[in-house]
Design an enzyme around this catalytic site. Sequence first.
Site, PDB file in Angstrom:
ATOM      1  CD  GLU A 294      12.508   0.855  10.531  1.00 42.47           C
ATOM      2  OE1 GLU A 294      13.070   1.912  10.870  1.00 42.47           O
ATOM      3  OE2 GLU A 294      12.976  -0.260  10.791  1.00 42.47           O
TER       4      GLU A 294
ATOM      5  CB  CYS B 268      12.940   8.997   9.336  1.00 44.32           C
ATOM      6  SG  CYS B 268      13.984   7.824   8.490  1.00 44.32           S
TER       7      CYS B 268
ATOM      8  CE  LYS C 142      -1.718   2.922   2.790  1.00 45.69           C
ATOM      9  NZ  LYS C 142      -1.626   4.104   1.930  1.00 45.69           N
TER      10      LYS C 142
ATOM     11  CD  GLU D 207       9.465  12.938  12.243  1.00 44.51           C
ATOM     12  OE1 GLU D 207       8.285  12.572  12.221  1.00 44.51           O
ATOM     13  OE2 GLU D 207      10.400  12.254  11.790  1.00 44.51           O
TER      14      GLU D 207
HETATM   15  P1  NAD Z   1       1.840   8.733   7.776  1.00 47.50           P
HETATM   16  O1  NAD Z   1       1.962   7.977   9.030  1.00 47.50           O
HETATM   17  O2  NAD Z   1       0.808   9.777   7.685  1.00 47.50           O
HETATM   18  O3  NAD Z   1       1.564   7.736   6.548  1.00 47.50           O
HETATM   19  C1  NAD Z   1       2.465   6.709   6.165  1.00 47.50           C
HETATM   20  C2  NAD Z   1       1.726   5.664   5.362  1.00 47.50           C
HETATM   21  O4  NAD Z   1       0.813   5.000   6.215  1.00 47.50           O
HETATM   22  C3  NAD Z   1       0.874   6.211   4.214  1.00 47.50           C
HETATM   23  O5  NAD Z   1       0.887   5.258   3.159  1.00 47.50           O
HETATM   24  C4  NAD Z   1      -0.518   6.296   4.833  1.00 47.50           C
HETATM   25  O6  NAD Z   1      -1.557   6.259   3.880  1.00 47.50           O
HETATM   26  C5  NAD Z   1      -0.509   5.054   5.690  1.00 47.50           C
HETATM   27  N1  NAD Z   1      -1.392   5.073   6.857  1.00 47.50           N
HETATM   28  C6  NAD Z   1      -1.618   6.077   7.724  1.00 47.50           C
HETATM   29  N2  NAD Z   1      -2.484   5.671   8.672  1.00 47.50           N
HETATM   30  C7  NAD Z   1      -2.790   4.379   8.410  1.00 47.50           C
HETATM   31  C8  NAD Z   1      -3.634   3.403   9.028  1.00 47.50           C
HETATM   32  N3  NAD Z   1      -4.344   3.678  10.112  1.00 47.50           N
HETATM   33  N4  NAD Z   1      -3.690   2.168   8.492  1.00 47.50           N
HETATM   34  C9  NAD Z   1      -2.965   1.851   7.397  1.00 47.50           C
HETATM   35  N5  NAD Z   1      -2.181   2.739   6.738  1.00 47.50           N
HETATM   36  C10 NAD Z   1      -2.087   3.988   7.255  1.00 47.50           C
HETATM   37  O7  NAD Z   1       3.302   9.319   7.524  1.00 47.50           O
HETATM   38  P2  NAD Z   1       3.788  10.266   6.333  1.00 47.50           P
HETATM   39  O8  NAD Z   1       3.415  11.667   6.642  1.00 47.50           O
HETATM   40  O9  NAD Z   1       3.386   9.700   5.025  1.00 47.50           O
HETATM   41  O10 NAD Z   1       5.396  10.093   6.455  1.00 47.50           O
HETATM   42  C11 NAD Z   1       6.179  10.851   7.277  1.00 47.50           C
HETATM   43  C12 NAD Z   1       6.582  10.092   8.541  1.00 47.50           C
HETATM   44  O11 NAD Z   1       7.258   8.894   8.200  1.00 47.50           O
HETATM   45  C13 NAD Z   1       7.536  10.861   9.413  1.00 47.50           C
HETATM   46  O12 NAD Z   1       7.127  10.783  10.754  1.00 47.50           O
HETATM   47  C14 NAD Z   1       8.858  10.146   9.238  1.00 47.50           C
HETATM   48  O13 NAD Z   1       9.759  10.271  10.298  1.00 47.50           O
HETATM   49  C15 NAD Z   1       8.419   8.746   9.030  1.00 47.50           C
HETATM   50  N6  NAD Z   1       9.454   7.962   8.355  1.00 47.50           N
HETATM   51  C16 NAD Z   1      10.163   7.047   9.077  1.00 47.50           C
HETATM   52  C17 NAD Z   1      11.194   6.324   8.485  1.00 47.50           C
HETATM   53  C18 NAD Z   1      11.993   5.301   9.259  1.00 47.50           C
HETATM   54  O14 NAD Z   1      12.654   4.480   8.631  1.00 47.50           O
HETATM   55  N7  NAD Z   1      11.977   5.308  10.578  1.00 47.50           N
HETATM   56  C19 NAD Z   1      11.497   6.535   7.148  1.00 47.50           C
HETATM   57  C20 NAD Z   1      10.773   7.488   6.445  1.00 47.50           C
HETATM   58  C21 NAD Z   1       9.742   8.195   7.062  1.00 47.50           C
END
Ligand code: NAD
Length: 491
Positions: free
Chosen positions: A263, A297, A189, A396
């Site tokens: 992650e 991140c 997804k 963050e």
């Molecule tokens: P987000 O949590 O809003 O969304 C991430 C993904 O999860 C998207 O595909 C979204 O549609 C999906 N999603 C959200 N809620 C969901 C649910 N309840 N059920 C299933 N899927 C769901 O995050 P974002 O704004 O897209 O990304 C930014 C975040 O990602 C930042 O906090 C960043 O630090 C983190 N990130 C972490 C890493 C790591 O390796 N630790 C790497 C990259 C980004």
Amino acid sequence: MSAISRFDPVAELSDNVRTKFYIGGQWRTPASRETLELVSPVTEEITLRVPAGMPADMDAAVKAARQAFDRGEWPRLSPQQRGACLERLAGELRKREDILRRLWIAQVGVPRWFADAFTGLGAVYLDYYGAMANTYEFETERKVAMGRAKVVKEPVGVAALIVPWNTPLILLTQKLGPALLAGCTTVIKPSPETPLDALLLAECADAAGLPPGVINVVPSGRETGDWLIRQPAVDKVSFTGSTAAGKHIASVCADRLARVSLELGGKSASIICDDADLQQWLNTTAAFTMPFSGQICFSQSRVLVPKKRHDEVLDAFTTAIGGMTVGDPWQQTTHIGPVSMARQRDRVMGYIEAGKKEGARVVLGGGGVPGLDRGYFVAPTVFDRVTNDMKIAQEEIFGPVVSVISYENDEEAIRIANDSVYGLSGTVFSSDPDRAERIARRIRTGNISINGLQIDPCCPFGGYKQSGMGREGGPEGLQPYLELKTIYLPA
Ligand code: NAD
């Protein structure tokens, strides 16, 4: 230097990638006419509408993955056979590297230098896990009281792979490589802002001859994603994204004891010791406090400076960052592009205002970019006189904003670095490697680099505390896709 040719989704992507989902080895017509809008962060215009996945599409994808796992050949192939498939998949990805690189720039405005440097990592992760097929011990034998037992590692089952928008291809391959090597089948997804990389990867899977149902791709918003993680036919959820969504996903998975790895976010600290080589620190930190406008991140978003070197470090840092070109991400000379979407810009601007209200001093940036009225541009911003209890030091921001925090001695630097709900990454700079390592060992993060910043596919990456659960990369990144079974042989 000139811009590279931009991206024309209609001319460069197949009809399948633009209008269908990849389910059970076929390109399927979506269940509804709902669409996701792709918006250019540079022009703020809609560049493409693609289908939005609904629960009915996800249902078909989960069923296809389940069938491929329960009755298909994939989990029963040898690791070497699956490894060979992974290497073919990596080869197909490499053939499309140019398009994937430009797609990344077009979708989220990652600057060209960053896309040039890192797009290839997607294939590197697949190759890395492909090669691991020849070295990893999927089975060991032990002497037990009554004879011998075999400990075998089996695939966990159907894995849902959920990725965010910032580095959609690399984050996906970090999951897909180990999931496929383990013998799992997958439902991918992608995030609604970056649906196309995973669909291009589905084209690669087709070309590489992966059996039907091993990879299924349905881009969708959060609601359909939420539907996916609740399905009893999904054995494992691997999620990369925000800590808030990660906590929710963990709680949903806990309810049915589905395997889950996370992650999540970070608030990493770069510690400059009083004996550090300033230029060495600048070389790393100027690039990696704000890579991709801070939307990574592991951004080093807190800079910890010894009081006695405060002015020297702050001057050098603001001069280096202030000298960077902010602008069109397609230009090779641009170092910092826009943030990726309107809600990111609003979020980052909100934090900048919060920092000002809390009494931190803006020494660079602090708002929009003069002359760049169109596009989601935020000026690289450096706050000085930040204390670690401020919102800008604790939360963050995921934008081009750095907090400079002063400290008295090593003990205080360690205390400040660890005073965070996050624990993802960090850096320590000192001309004494032993001192730097002593500090690094006391920082509660999953990764820390000395006198530079490295992330290597052969080492585990992930977070302590609210930065996540589990690790990706290295042999450790394979374990979350495996179950352990002990077979006691006849006594
Ligand atoms: P987000 O949590 O809003 O969304 C991430 C993904 O999860 C998207 O595909 C979204 O549609 C999906 N999603 C959200 N809620 C969901 C649910 N309840 N059920 C299933 N899927 C769901 O995050 P974002 O704004 O897209 O990304 C930014 C975040 O990602 C930042 O906090 C960043 O630090 C983190 N990130 C972490 C890493 C790591 O390796 N630790 C790497 C990259 C980004």
